[in-house]
Design a protein around this motif. Structure first.
Motif, short mmCIF file in Angstrom:
data_model
loop_
_atom_site.label_atom_id
_atom_site.label_comp_id
_atom_site.label_asym_id
_atom_site.label_seq_id
_atom_site.Cartn_x
_atom_site.Cartn_y
_atom_site.Cartn_z
N PHE A 81 -1.73 -6.15 -1.23
CA PHE A 81 -1.35 -6.57 -2.59
C PHE A 81 -2.29 -6.11 -3.75
CE2 PHE A 81 -2.12 -10.38 -0.40
CZ PHE A 81 -2.95 -10.92 -1.21
N GLY A 82 -3.44 -5.84 -3.32
CA GLY A 82 -4.49 -5.28 -4.44
C GLY A 82 -5.30 -6.27 -5.07
N VAL A 83 -5.11 -7.56 -4.62
CA VAL A 83 -5.95 -8.65 -5.39
C VAL A 83 -7.12 -9.13 -4.27
CG1 VAL A 83 -5.95 -10.78 -6.48
CG2 VAL A 83 -4.22 -9.12 -6.78
N GLU A 104 -3.82 -8.99 -13.15
CA GLU A 104 -3.79 -8.33 -11.88
C GLU A 104 -2.65 -8.63 -11.11
OE1 GLU A 104 -7.30 -6.98 -9.67
OE2 GLU A 104 -7.48 -9.08 -9.69
N SER A 115 0.78 -1.12 0.00
CA SER A 115 0.19 -0.17 0.03
C SER A 115 0.84 1.13 0.10
CB SER A 115 -1.01 -0.09 1.19
OG SER A 115 -0.35 0.20 2.37
N SER A 147 2.23 3.20 -3.81
CA SER A 147 1.77 4.31 -4.64
C SER A 147 2.20 5.45 -4.57
CB SER A 147 0.19 4.17 -4.38
OG SER A 147 -0.12 4.52 -3.16
N THR A 152 0.49 -6.66 -12.92
CA THR A 152 0.31 -5.06 -12.69
C THR A 152 0.25 -4.75 -11.01
OG1 THR A 152 -1.97 -5.10 -12.73
CG2 THR A 152 -0.76 -4.78 -14.72
N LYS A 153 -0.07 -5.62 -10.36
CA LYS A 153 -0.26 -4.94 -8.62
C LYS A 153 0.74 -5.56 -8.00
CE LYS A 153 -5.43 -4.37 -9.05
NZ LYS A 153 -6.67 -4.65 -8.36
N ILE A 154 1.53 -6.84 -8.37
CA ILE A 154 2.37 -7.45 -7.41
C ILE A 154 3.72 -7.40 -8.13
CG2 ILE A 154 3.03 -9.34 -5.93
CD1 ILE A 154 -0.25 -10.10 -6.20
#
Length: 386
Positions: A62-64, A174, A32, A35, A177-179
């Protein structure tokens, strides 16, 4: 437009073990914070310490979504509930040559030589660059793959996987791109490289051997488990990062880099387990650690169930040469300028050459009678760790 989701029912995770096990003390990276560019240097320093000292770490925020992860576990369970005859239709004909996409059945090796007991490990690998039909790709608003990949990764799947290809593709995107990309960016920052240096070696749409894995370790009886050193013997992974989603049936162990003792990795709610792998170790001349790990028989209170796993393996593009990164001021200052291939004067392999050489050894030889040590490629000896 949302991805169509076929009904699968729910997936209920087993309660955590109540046994007091020697758990590994692993650091946690909070994505988090990523960003905000102002946080990235501190985050990069924390990550590089983790991958140098342990090689394994947790990631939080981690956004998932948990729901998306549980859907993959439900798909994993649905696949393994299929009849063996159905699953066998999806085995890879080039398995003995190091190929790995598709289904790998259990019973390949003897895990207890005293009784002849064989392994109960099943694997189903889904290449991340599987070709999507135009109508499916449009549903998830992804560009059509170029024809370059159509002959390499055209892949048929059984139901229900075939019905969920678009969902799986979206899930893997995902993860990328997110991890994966944030972790690669942080490692590059720690090495004083341009932030996108490693990301450019791992872009999704360039041919690589990235894949999502549904894994099942079938249960043994308590008496059988008492005789087994491991369900999956000690090894290192091939690529850059492996993502291991929560597996409440404890079994993963790492060889502590300092003491060489086996320590249990605790599956924790909301945390993702990640390990660094061979490619990053080679690209950094050994600065980053590819840690030895294995699957041990579960604790007594969890031995009555099968152990299911959802994993994602990230690897550099196939054409990337695995030479030490010369551009890193950190590696030059610290003296990490040669990996084993360079130090021995042997040719440095590409990621594709390394993948299939080591994979062939793992698939056909590394559990056999002559498995103690082998030069997988000239200049790189490998062995099984027990």
């Amino acid at each position: 437009m949302p991805v169509p989701v076929p009904p699968l029912g729910t997936f209920d995770h087993l309660p955590q073990t109540k046994e007091d096990l020697p758990w590994a003390d692993l650091p946690t990276v909070d994505l988090s914070l990523y960003s905000n560019p102002a946080n990235r240097l501190a985050l990069a320093n924390a990550l590089i310490t983790a991958v140098r000292e342990k090689g394994f770490f947790y990631v939080k925020n981690f956004g998932v979504s948990a729901e998306a992860v549980d859907r993959q576990f439900a798909l994993c369970k649905a696949f393994y509930d299929l009849p063996l005859a159905t699953k066998m239709q999806y085995t890879n004909p080039d398995f003995a040559k190091g190929a790995f996409n598709g289904y790998m059945p259990m019973g390949r090796v003897v895990v207890d030589p005293n009784t002849g007991l064989k392994d109960k490990v099943e694997v189903y690998n889904i290449p991340s660059t599987s070709v999507l039909p135009d109508d499916v790709a449009s549903l998830i608003m992804l560009p059509r793959k170029t024809t370059e990949f159509s002959s390499d990764f055209a892949h048929n799947h059984p139901e229900p996987v075939a019905d969920s290809v678009a969902e799986i593709e979206g899930f893997v995107r995902e993860l990328q791109t997110k991890i994966i990309e944030p972790l690669l960016t942080l490692v590059a920052i720690a090495l004083e490289l341009p932030e996108d240096y490693l990301v450019k070696l791992h872009t999704y749409d360039v041919k690589s051997e990235d894949h999502l894995r549904y894994m099942k370790c079938g249960k043994y009886s308590p008496d059988e488990n008492a005789r087994l050193a491991a369900w999956v013997p000690g090894h290192t992974d091939l690529g850059s990062f492996t993502l291991l989603f929560r597996q409440p049936v404890a079994g993963l162990q790492i060889a502590d880099p300092v003491t060489n003792e086996w320590k249990w990795v605790k599956p924790q709610n909301g945390l993702l387990t990640v390990n660094t792998c061979d490619a990053l170790q080679l690209l950094t001349g050994g600065y980053v650690r590819s840690t030895i790990h294995r699957v041990h028989p579960p604790p007594i209170d969890q031995q009555h169930v099968d152990r299911l796993g959802v994993l994602y393996f990230s690897r550099p593009h196939n054409h990337v040469g695995l030479a030490t990164i010369r551009e890193s001021p950190v590696l030059r200052r610290e003296g990490y300028v040669k990996n084993p291939f360079e130090a021995s004067g042997n040719p440095v392999p590409t990621m594709e050459e390394w993948t299939f050489a080591k994979q062939k050894w793992q698939r056909t030889g590394y559990l056999g009678p002559n498995s103690a040590s082998k030069e997988v490629l000239p200049g790189f000896p490998e062995k099984v760790y027990t």
